[in-house]
Motif scaffolding. Sequence first.
Motif, PDB file in Angstrom:
ATOM      1  N   SER A   1      17.585  54.726  25.442  1.00 57.62           N
ATOM      2  CA  SER A   1      16.923  54.073  26.568  1.00 57.62           C
ATOM      3  C   SER A   1      15.956  53.024  26.068  1.00 57.62           C
TER       4      SER A   1
ATOM      5  N   SER B   1      17.896  50.085  24.897  1.00 56.18           N
ATOM      6  CA  SER B   1      18.422  49.260  25.987  1.00 56.18           C
ATOM      7  C   SER B   1      17.358  48.321  26.527  1.00 56.18           C
TER       8      SER B   1
ATOM      9  N   LEU C   1      20.945  52.291  34.256  1.00 53.70           N
ATOM     10  CA  LEU C   1      21.040  53.502  33.436  1.00 53.70           C
ATOM     11  C   LEU C   1      20.821  54.762  34.267  1.00 53.70           C
TER      12      LEU C   1
ATOM     13  N   HIS D   1      24.909  54.807  32.241  1.00 50.08           N
ATOM     14  CA  HIS D   1      24.544  55.957  31.411  1.00 50.08           C
ATOM     15  C   HIS D   1      25.351  57.143  31.925  1.00 50.08           C
TER      16      HIS D   1
ATOM     17  N   SER E   1      24.125  56.162  26.678  1.00 53.68           N
ATOM     18  CA  SER E   1      24.172  54.801  27.218  1.00 53.68           C
ATOM     19  C   SER E   1      25.542  54.204  26.922  1.00 53.68           C
TER      20      SER E   1
END
Length: 492
Positions: free
Chosen positions: A31, A34, A55, A93, A98
């Motif tokens: 995360s 990203s 996500l 996600h 991801s």
Amino acid sequence: MDNLLWILFVITVSLLSTIIFHNKNKLKSSSSSSRSHFITSTTTRNLPQLPLGSLGWPFLGETLEFISCAYSERPESFVDKRRCMYGKVFKSHIFGTSTIVSTDAEVSRFVLQSDAKAFVPSYPKSLTELMGKSSILLINGSLQRRIHGLIGAFFKSPHLKAQITRDMQKYVQKSMDTWTEDQPIYIQDETKSIAFQVLVKALISLDPGEEMEFLKKQFQEFISGLMSLPVNIPGSQLYRSLQAKKKMVKLVQEIVQSKRSGGISSVPKDVIDVLLLNNASDQPLTDDLIADNMIDMMIPGEDSVPVLMTLAIKYLSDCPAALNQLTEENMKLKRLKAELGEPLSWSDYLSLTFTQAVITETLRMGNIIIGVMRKAMKDIEFKGYLIPKGWCFFAYFRSVHLDESNYDWPYQFNPWRWQDNKDIGNCNFTPFGGGQRLCPGLDLARLEASIFLHNFVTQFRWMAEEDTVVNFPTVRMKRRLPVWVKRRGDSS
């Protein structure tokens, strides 16, 4: 080979527990990654951009919505909704990681054709444990290419095609001889029994008998673990499945050792012979590796090939015009071979152009393998998209096969669209995966389906009961496709 991986993977991902306690720490870093990639790509226009998307929820991501859609009549609705919002390639996600999801055939082909330095298969820990680290489904590099190449060449050989034809004809006829007109025949069950025996014979030269029945029983226990919690303790399904695999491996190892001690024929009769004949001294294939891979490769005989045959009967039952044309084509060949006094060869079956069109259309509509997954080993850029290192890439075939920009009236069963074969080699048609892990048994799957359809339509008329296609966790018929059959007369 991707086909096997997807069959296994899509069963296990439906379990929420896999999402909750698999790679939590990795999820946090993903995360964070990203966000940093998104900031970089949006502030520096010259760099490739992370695809648009969401996500979803912490830890769960968008997996619950994906699974909810997967159980519906339109499992592609999850992907199609986001494709309309974000484009053909988007981020999400799902399955605990991801993910970059692609419905762009060109992008998917690029990833599938990439080597292990760029992308490797990525699947849950429980699946990896069941398959084993030496499985051809999971290994990479020169060893994977070598084994895949040997098996692929053998599966394409005229010698094996002739053997498969004889075995398929024998097992199909043996099954059909037991069918009666006073009770329904469950096509999905019949095709599973036939295809499993044919594939096992090609892999390890095992004929029907006590050992085959033992193998079937243990294999059913083994494959049940693919739908279980990833908990390996005594009494759990995963534990029982691993024990069943050990028993199967022992049986296969005995066959391998018998071949080694008895001398290997210069003309291979099965896949074990192929691997033993090409056992290079600098990279030897152990008995354990050979046995493990034989078990893994039995999965298409239980799932993908039988489902292909079953769906073909389903679609033909719903399309009388296609059924009539296919029956005429096969009856014509049957009469011709009878006049010549010759048995049908593998080339005869594959020469049936409309039958092949029916099989191709079944593969397009059925989407037995809805997609495959890869893990990026480094930052990858293609067509302006960034696939970050450590992220999963999901090539979603189903949306491509059912995209009206690729196929007119995509939800309509129309085998006539394939009669000129102009699109079979197109990157918009990938029912067997692609790249270095293209399923080596694709020709054999077509051959087996052709033989089954030929015998079915030339020996029987039938009426199928109402049944629906279930698309998750694997493609199958909800009621196993019951049909009522009536034998044809000699002149009909």
